[in-house]
Design a protein around this motif. Sequence first.
Motif, PDB file in Angstrom:
ATOM      1  N   ILE A 370       0.866  -1.185   0.000  1.00  0.00           N
ATOM      2  CA  ILE A 370       0.000   0.000   0.000  1.00  0.00           C
ATOM      3  C   ILE A 370       0.902   1.235   0.000  1.00  0.00           C
ATOM      4  O   ILE A 370       1.730   1.404   0.889  1.00  0.00           O
ATOM      5  N   GLN A 371       0.710   2.089  -1.003  1.00  0.00           N
ATOM      6  CA  GLN A 371       1.583   3.261  -1.106  1.00  0.00           C
ATOM      7  C   GLN A 371       0.980   4.512  -0.469  1.00  0.00           C
ATOM      8  O   GLN A 371       1.686   5.383   0.014  1.00  0.00           O
ATOM      9  N   MET A 372      -0.325   4.639  -0.531  1.00  0.00           N
ATOM     10  CA  MET A 372      -1.001   5.790   0.079  1.00  0.00           C
ATOM     11  C   MET A 372      -2.372   5.336   0.561  1.00  0.00           C
ATOM     12  O   MET A 372      -2.925   4.374   0.035  1.00  0.00           O
ATOM     13  N   ILE A 373      -2.918   6.067   1.519  1.00  0.00           N
ATOM     14  CA  ILE A 373      -4.233   5.712   2.071  1.00  0.00           C
ATOM     15  C   ILE A 373      -5.046   6.987   2.251  1.00  0.00           C
ATOM     16  O   ILE A 373      -4.513   8.002   2.696  1.00  0.00           O
ATOM     17  N   THR A 374      -6.338   6.940   1.902  1.00  0.00           N
ATOM     18  CA  THR A 374      -7.242   8.021   2.342  1.00  0.00           C
ATOM     19  C   THR A 374      -8.550   7.386   2.777  1.00  0.00           C
ATOM     20  O   THR A 374      -8.909   6.304   2.316  1.00  0.00           O
ATOM     21  N   THR A 375      -9.234   8.069   3.675  1.00  0.00           N
ATOM     22  CA  THR A 375     -10.532   7.556   4.115  1.00  0.00           C
ATOM     23  C   THR A 375     -11.531   8.696   4.158  1.00  0.00           C
ATOM     24  O   THR A 375     -11.154   9.859   4.255  1.00  0.00           O
ATOM     25  N   SER A 376     -12.806   8.339   4.043  1.00  0.00           N
ATOM     26  CA  SER A 376     -13.863   9.285   4.370  1.00  0.00           C
ATOM     27  C   SER A 376     -14.836   8.480   5.209  1.00  0.00           C
ATOM     28  O   SER A 376     -14.584   7.313   5.507  1.00  0.00           O
ATOM     29  N   GLU A 377     -15.957   9.086   5.543  1.00  0.00           N
ATOM     30  CA  GLU A 377     -16.902   8.400   6.422  1.00  0.00           C
ATOM     31  C   GLU A 377     -17.366   7.067   5.839  1.00  0.00           C
ATOM     32  O   GLU A 377     -17.578   6.100   6.568  1.00  0.00           O
ATOM     33  N   ILE A 378     -17.482   6.991   4.502  1.00  0.00           N
ATOM     34  CA  ILE A 378     -18.061   5.767   3.908  1.00  0.00           C
ATOM     35  C   ILE A 378     -17.137   5.096   2.888  1.00  0.00           C
ATOM     36  O   ILE A 378     -17.579   4.291   2.089  1.00  0.00           O
ATOM     37  N   LYS A 379     -15.846   5.421   2.905  1.00  0.00           N
ATOM     38  CA  LYS A 379     -14.932   4.712   1.989  1.00  0.00           C
ATOM     39  C   LYS A 379     -13.501   4.666   2.515  1.00  0.00           C
ATOM     40  O   LYS A 379     -13.101   5.520   3.307  1.00  0.00           O
ATOM     41  N   ILE A 380     -12.785   3.658   2.065  1.00  0.00           N
ATOM     42  CA  ILE A 380     -11.338   3.596   2.316  1.00  0.00           C
ATOM     43  C   ILE A 380     -10.687   3.351   0.966  1.00  0.00           C
ATOM     44  O   ILE A 380     -11.085   2.440   0.242  1.00  0.00           O
ATOM     45  N   SER A 381      -9.700   4.191   0.615  1.00  0.00           N
ATOM     46  CA  SER A 381      -9.006   4.024  -0.660  1.00  0.00           C
ATOM     47  C   SER A 381      -7.521   3.837  -0.405  1.00  0.00           C
ATOM     48  O   SER A 381      -6.959   4.505   0.465  1.00  0.00           O
ATOM     49  N   VAL A 382      -6.913   2.949  -1.198  1.00  0.00           N
ATOM     50  CA  VAL A 382      -5.464   2.796  -1.128  1.00  0.00           C
ATOM     51  C   VAL A 382      -4.890   2.852  -2.539  1.00  0.00           C
ATOM     52  O   VAL A 382      -5.571   2.499  -3.505  1.00  0.00           O
ATOM     53  N   ILE A 383      -3.649   3.311  -2.616  1.00  0.00           N
ATOM     54  CA  ILE A 383      -2.927   3.287  -3.890  1.00  0.00           C
ATOM     55  C   ILE A 383      -2.004   2.071  -3.886  1.00  0.00           C
ATOM     56  O   ILE A 383      -1.270   1.847  -2.908  1.00  0.00           O
ATOM     57  N   VAL A 384      -2.101   1.281  -4.971  1.00  0.00           N
ATOM     58  CA  VAL A 384      -1.222   0.114  -5.124  1.00  0.00           C
ATOM     59  C   VAL A 384      -0.672   0.117  -6.557  1.00  0.00           C
ATOM     60  O   VAL A 384      -1.131   0.900  -7.389  1.00  0.00           O
ATOM     61  N   ASP A 385       0.276  -0.784  -6.837  1.00  0.00           N
ATOM     62  CA  ASP A 385       0.771  -0.897  -8.214  1.00  0.00           C
ATOM     63  C   ASP A 385      -0.376  -1.295  -9.137  1.00  0.00           C
ATOM     64  O   ASP A 385      -1.176  -2.167  -8.792  1.00  0.00           O
ATOM     65  N   GLU A 386      -0.420  -0.667 -10.310  1.00  0.00           N
ATOM     66  CA  GLU A 386      -1.529  -0.951 -11.227  1.00  0.00           C
ATOM     67  C   GLU A 386      -1.596  -2.434 -11.587  1.00  0.00           C
ATOM     68  O   GLU A 386      -2.675  -3.004 -11.698  1.00  0.00           O
ATOM     69  N   ASP A 387      -0.427  -3.071 -11.730  1.00  0.00           N
ATOM     70  CA  ASP A 387      -0.488  -4.468 -12.163  1.00  0.00           C
ATOM     71  C   ASP A 387      -0.898  -5.438 -11.049  1.00  0.00           C
ATOM     72  O   ASP A 387      -1.051  -6.630 -11.305  1.00  0.00           O
ATOM     73  N   ARG A 388      -1.086  -4.947  -9.828  1.00  0.00           N
ATOM     74  CA  ARG A 388      -1.620  -5.828  -8.770  1.00  0.00           C
ATOM     75  C   ARG A 388      -3.061  -5.466  -8.387  1.00  0.00           C
ATOM     76  O   ARG A 388      -3.641  -6.095  -7.500  1.00  0.00           O
ATOM     77  N   VAL A 389      -3.622  -4.421  -9.021  1.00  0.00           N
ATOM     78  CA  VAL A 389      -4.888  -3.887  -8.491  1.00  0.00           C
ATOM     79  C   VAL A 389      -6.073  -4.839  -8.709  1.00  0.00           C
ATOM     80  O   VAL A 389      -6.926  -4.973  -7.833  1.00  0.00           O
ATOM     81  N   ASP A 390      -6.099  -5.549  -9.846  1.00  0.00           N
ATOM     82  CA  ASP A 390      -7.226  -6.464 -10.085  1.00  0.00           C
ATOM     83  C   ASP A 390      -7.202  -7.604  -9.061  1.00  0.00           C
ATOM     84  O   ASP A 390      -8.227  -7.988  -8.506  1.00  0.00           O
ATOM     85  N   GLU A 391      -5.992  -8.121  -8.836  1.00  0.00           N
ATOM     86  CA  GLU A 391      -5.830  -9.188  -7.848  1.00  0.00           C
ATOM     87  C   GLU A 391      -6.269  -8.668  -6.470  1.00  0.00           C
ATOM     88  O   GLU A 391      -6.995  -9.339  -5.735  1.00  0.00           O
ATOM     89  N   GLY A 392      -5.846  -7.444  -6.160  1.00  0.00           N
ATOM     90  CA  GLY A 392      -6.222  -6.820  -4.883  1.00  0.00           C
ATOM     91  C   GLY A 392      -7.742  -6.728  -4.760  1.00  0.00           C
ATOM     92  O   GLY A 392      -8.313  -7.012  -3.706  1.00  0.00           O
ATOM     93  N   ALA A 393      -8.395  -6.336  -5.850  1.00  0.00           N
ATOM     94  CA  ALA A 393      -9.858  -6.186  -5.826  1.00  0.00           C
ATOM     95  C   ALA A 393     -10.515  -7.534  -5.536  1.00  0.00           C
ATOM     96  O   ALA A 393     -11.444  -7.625  -4.737  1.00  0.00           O
ATOM     97  N   ARG A 394      -9.995  -8.593  -6.167  1.00  0.00           N
ATOM     98  CA  ARG A 394     -10.596  -9.921  -5.964  1.00  0.00           C
ATOM     99  C   ARG A 394     -10.405 -10.386  -4.520  1.00  0.00           C
ATOM    100  O   ARG A 394     -11.319 -10.928  -3.896  1.00  0.00           O
TER     101      ARG A 394
END
Length: 425
Positions: A370-394
């Motif tokens: 995880i390279q960066m993180i942001t949150t709001s009341e109803i979401k959490i977002s992280v930045i990852v390498d693009e070539d791992r993002v689909d795997e991360g989503a699954r």
Amino acid sequence: MSLIVQKYGGTSVGSPERILNVARRILETQRAGNQVVAVVSAMSGVTDSLIKLAGQVAPHPTEREMDVLLSTGEQTTIALTAMAVNGFGGHAVSLTGAQAGIVTDGFHTKAKITNITPRRIHEFLDAGSIVIVAGFQGESFEGQITTLGRGGSDLTAIAVAAAIKADLCQIFTDVDGVYSCDPRIVKSARKILEISYDEMLEMASLGSKVMQSRSVEFAKKFGVIFEVRSSFNDQPGTLVKHETAGMEQVVIRGVSVDRKQAKVTISRVRDKPGVASRIFNEIATVNVNVDMIVQNVSDAGTTDISFTIPADELPKIEKHLGPIVTEIGAGGFAAQAGIAKLSVVGIGMRSHSGVAARMFELLGQAEINIQMITTSEIKISVIVDEDRVDEGARIVHAGFGLDEPDSPGNAFLEPAAVGGNGLQK
Ligand code: ADP
Ligand code: ASP
Ligand code: MG
């Protein structure tokens, strides 16, 4: 008799056969005793080819001419759809955005609808016609053709539904509804039956392109309840509406992926008032949308500031970064493309804790950094390498139980005693 707005996206009108399919559906809806306004997109691929074509005749075409060009995509579809309806013995008239009374501001290629005067739409409906309206376009006060940003036909449909006080607004597309993640990425994603405006808005803004985010914002503001469903079958789709009591029971409603991001880090920035303002004002002057911003704790009076932007905007700001780094006396800058944003969204996060910890744990176990993180009341977002993002989503999708029919997003959590936000998540 109901007044129904139906929107058909690019894939749904992507060939003559598909236009005939749409014409049949529209006609059936009218023959069932309803008045119908259909908003249509350009045939799939047409808007992209027009953009490409423009690039072949001029390196930087003006946005005014881009709008004149791009609006022809939808103009083709309205005529073909009306012809197809008429060919089946129905009666349809096509209207461009301007003819339908859609008035916008003058910001070419990303205009906002300021008001709609649907006089002509009503006249044709009252005369028994089906009205086919061109999505994605309008006319400015000054009489210029404008477009509403990519995916803007969704906005046309929602705005027309609000303006004519439609009883029903249906967004027909190439999927059966809004899924817990893009089904092209997560095969086991499930259709969501009902979703709140806020969750749909977050998912759309965080990369779930099934709805244009501005259209969801508009629907929320004017209370337009709409259904996202398939133009290829008769399955009920997803209802998007105001939050209801039961909705908070579901912690994670969906997972979103946004690719093609870039990260810029400015190093050894002096830790004093006014520096961040100088950097981001400079970026704002070239109209680049900054998304996440992270500033490290100060070490010996300097700090690093990182931020993300759409990757295709990187060339636009790169030439500004050198001079600004020199001006503010920072150490240097580094730009990195090939990253992506992975997010989990759900209004249940307000009242449940442990979501962030679980998401990080799932990614950690898979060794996805995880390279960066942001949150709001109803979401959490992280930045990852693009070539791992689909795997991360699954992995995240499965880890939150979204694969399972009876426990959407709740598989691991008990309601927390206190409402979570920020780090409490
Ligand atoms: P249209 O041309 O009808 O507007 P879009 O291509 O804009 O259709 O949107 C539909 C596509 O959105 C689907 O084919 C799907 O791949 C994608 N999509 C992304 N996220 C989601 C999601 N959470 N649920 C459903 N579809 C999604
Ligand atoms: N044709 C436009 C686009 O491709 C608008 C739309 O399809 O909604 O972005
Ligand atoms: Mg779309």
